[in-house]
Motif scaffolding. Structure first.
Motif, PDB file in Angstrom:
ATOM      1  N   PHE A 113      38.400  24.485 -12.687  1.00 51.08           N
ATOM      2  CA  PHE A 113      38.679  26.019 -13.024  1.00 51.08           C
ATOM      3  C   PHE A 113      39.951  26.127 -12.784  1.00 51.08           C
ATOM      4  N   SER A 134      36.370  17.719 -22.905  1.00 49.33           N
ATOM      5  CA  SER A 134      34.676  18.040 -22.666  1.00 49.33           C
ATOM      6  C   SER A 134      34.309  17.727 -24.171  1.00 49.33           C
ATOM      7  N   VAL A 139      33.365  34.114 -13.987  1.00 47.08           N
ATOM      8  CA  VAL A 139      34.188  33.454 -14.537  1.00 47.08           C
ATOM      9  C   VAL A 139      34.966  34.638 -15.292  1.00 47.08           C
ATOM     10  N   ALA A 191      29.914  17.300 -17.638  1.00 50.07           N
ATOM     11  CA  ALA A 191      29.797  18.848 -17.821  1.00 50.07           C
ATOM     12  C   ALA A 191      28.998  19.488 -16.895  1.00 50.07           C
ATOM     13  N   PHE A 222      39.086  33.049 -20.398  1.00 48.46           N
ATOM     14  CA  PHE A 222      39.359  31.756 -21.045  1.00 48.46           C
ATOM     15  C   PHE A 222      40.163  31.938 -21.986  1.00 48.46           C
ATOM     16  N   ARG A 270      42.247  16.637 -17.801  1.00 48.69           N
ATOM     17  CA  ARG A 270      41.040  15.671 -17.594  1.00 48.69           C
ATOM     18  C   ARG A 270      40.615  15.101 -19.050  1.00 48.69           C
ATOM     19  N   LEU A 303      32.525  21.797 -24.064  1.00 46.81           N
ATOM     20  CA  LEU A 303      33.436  23.258 -23.839  1.00 46.81           C
ATOM     21  C   LEU A 303      34.773  23.157 -24.662  1.00 46.81           C
ATOM     22  N   THR A 359      30.451  19.727 -13.380  1.00 43.74           N
ATOM     23  CA  THR A 359      31.511  20.763 -13.290  1.00 43.74           C
ATOM     24  C   THR A 359      30.968  22.183 -13.433  1.00 43.74           C
ATOM     25  N   ALA A 360      30.014  22.498 -14.338  1.00 44.81           N
ATOM     26  CA  ALA A 360      29.576  23.654 -14.761  1.00 44.81           C
ATOM     27  C   ALA A 360      28.673  24.100 -13.923  1.00 44.81           C
TER      28      ALA A 360
END
Ligand code: QZP
Length: 400
Positions: free
Chosen positions: A173, A86, A286, A235, A289, A83, A89, A238-239
């Motif tokens: 995610f 951001s 989470v 954002a 990452f 996508r 992020l 999404t978050a």
């Protein structure tokens, strides 16, 4: 260190995005941590760190461990992101600081104060209904309900279409991982979901008094451009949902599986807020990452080239026995300072006050009504490339 002295990161033949790993990550986390401070995963050609002593400082070192080439396995320098990237992020200073400054203000303690009464009222009503029923699914009937009752209103979203929010989060995610079956399944019919999400980021779509409108006010103030405002609203969308749904579900799972801790919270309700940090340390929503190295660097004698993708295991760092006494124990009296469930450094969760408020209100409402929880069916997991969550947690409560 002289290049001749450089040690090679040991190879570990594991796939952290496989069904086997995601279904039961803890034994694999032990292996990752115990093998070396940094390991190489030949399956993906990436490096991985799972000890707190490496994860916590790497998160703080954005200059070397950058987010700008994506925090998923895909390297934005080598291909188009799933996508549009951001502005919060997947970006580093100096640009990051301008957008982050706006979001810091939009989600500040002051901005949240006016949300508090509504968050409390919705939590009290839902707790009344569920305790009345005695038996309910703490995920389907509670964790997936409460954030959707408060957060979209706080953002200023229209009432219809909100069922797109959790599926969208699930896609994003999953998209931080490889293009495996989890990713393919969640993104297969994504077009209508993406259309709805992007439409809600427009100024006209947002109520005049929410977080969304506050972001757009920063356009009028000359701090950000209109196209940047849209990406910042995205954002939030999404978050803000999956993460808090899972945070609540995890907290209830932790207490329901540790009745002594619920009793301890009754005995000392001042532990309510600390208990949320302990729950997300214990089972971090989470889990992972990536970062990408901006230049050649070294971790404990291991040389990494510029452009190396490094997978940071937040959930494993939060259970590292080198950092925590009895790390698998859920202990609400524990000092959790330094946990990385919200990250660390410049990208540390900007919405954490919202998550904390939701948890305080919902768990507090249960605390005033529920003497004990009994888990009446085996919990069912929901797999995601990044998130660790339950699909179902059937409980029966004994009222106070
Ligand atoms: C997702 C964005 C747990 C976080 C990584 C969630 C998250 C934060 C920001 C964004 C997306 O900026 O789009």
């Amino acid at each position: 260190m002289d290049v001749l002295d450089a040690v090679k990161a040991p190879d570990l033949d594991i796939d952290p995005f496989s069904v086997e790993f995601l279904s039961d990550p803890h034994p694999q986390h032990d292996r990752l941590r115990d093998t070396a401070p940094i390991v190489h995963l030949p399956h993906y050609g990436v490096w991985a760190m799972a000890r707190h002593a490496q994860v916590h400082p790497a998160l703080a070192n954005w200059q070397v461990f950058s987010s700008a080439r994506g925090v998923g396995i895909d390297d934005f320098a080598k291909g188009k992101p799933w996508r549009p990237s951001s502005l919060l992020l997947e970006i580093d200073p100096p640009l990051h600081d301008r957008t982050r400054g706006v979001m810091n203000r939009v989600l500040s303690v002051g901005a949240l104060r006016k949300m508090r009464d509504n968050f409390a009222a919705k939590a009290e009503r839902l707790a009344d209904e569920l305790v009345e029923r005695r038996r309910f699914d703490a995920i389907h009937d509670l964790a997936e309900v409460y954030p959707l009752q408060v957060f979209p209103d706080a953002v200023g979203l229209r009432p219809d279409g909100r069922e797109n929010l959790l599926p969208y989060g699930g896609m994003v995610f999953n998209s931080f991982g490889p293009r495996n079956a989890l990713f393919e399944r969640s993104t297969r019919d994504c077009a209508p979901v993406l259309d709805w999400i992007f439409a809600q980021c427009k100024r006209e779509a947002l109520a005049p008094d929410g977080f969304g409108a506050s972001i757009w006010a920063a356009v009028d103030a000359g701090e950000i451009a209109a196209d940047e405002a849209e990406v910042l609203v995205r954002a939030l969308l999404t978050a803000g949902l999956d993460t808090t749904v899972i945070g609540l579900g995890t907290t209830i799972h932790a207490f329901a599986s540790h009745p002594g801790q619920w009793a301890a919270l009754h005995a000392d309700p001042s532990l309510l807020k600390p208990s949320f940090d302990e729950a997300i340390r214990w089972e971090s929503p989470v889990q992972t990452f990536f970062r990408t190295t901006t230049r050649p660097t070294e971790v404990e004698g291991v040389r990494l080239d510029e452009g190396s993708k490094v997978l940071l295991f937040l959930g494993a760092a939060n259970r590292d026995p080198r950092q925590w006494d009895d790390p698998t124990a859920f202990d609400i009296r524990r000092k959790t300072l330094g946990h990385v469930a919200f990250g660390n450094g410049i990208h540390v969760c900007v919405g954490q006050m919202v998550a904390r408020l939701e948890a305080e209100m919902m768990i507090g409402a249960l605390l005033r009504r529920v003497k004990s929880f009994e888990i009446v069916a085996p919990p069912v997991r929901k797999l995601n490339n990044t998130l660790r969550s339950l699909a179902s947690l059937q409980v029966e409560v004994t009222p106070l």
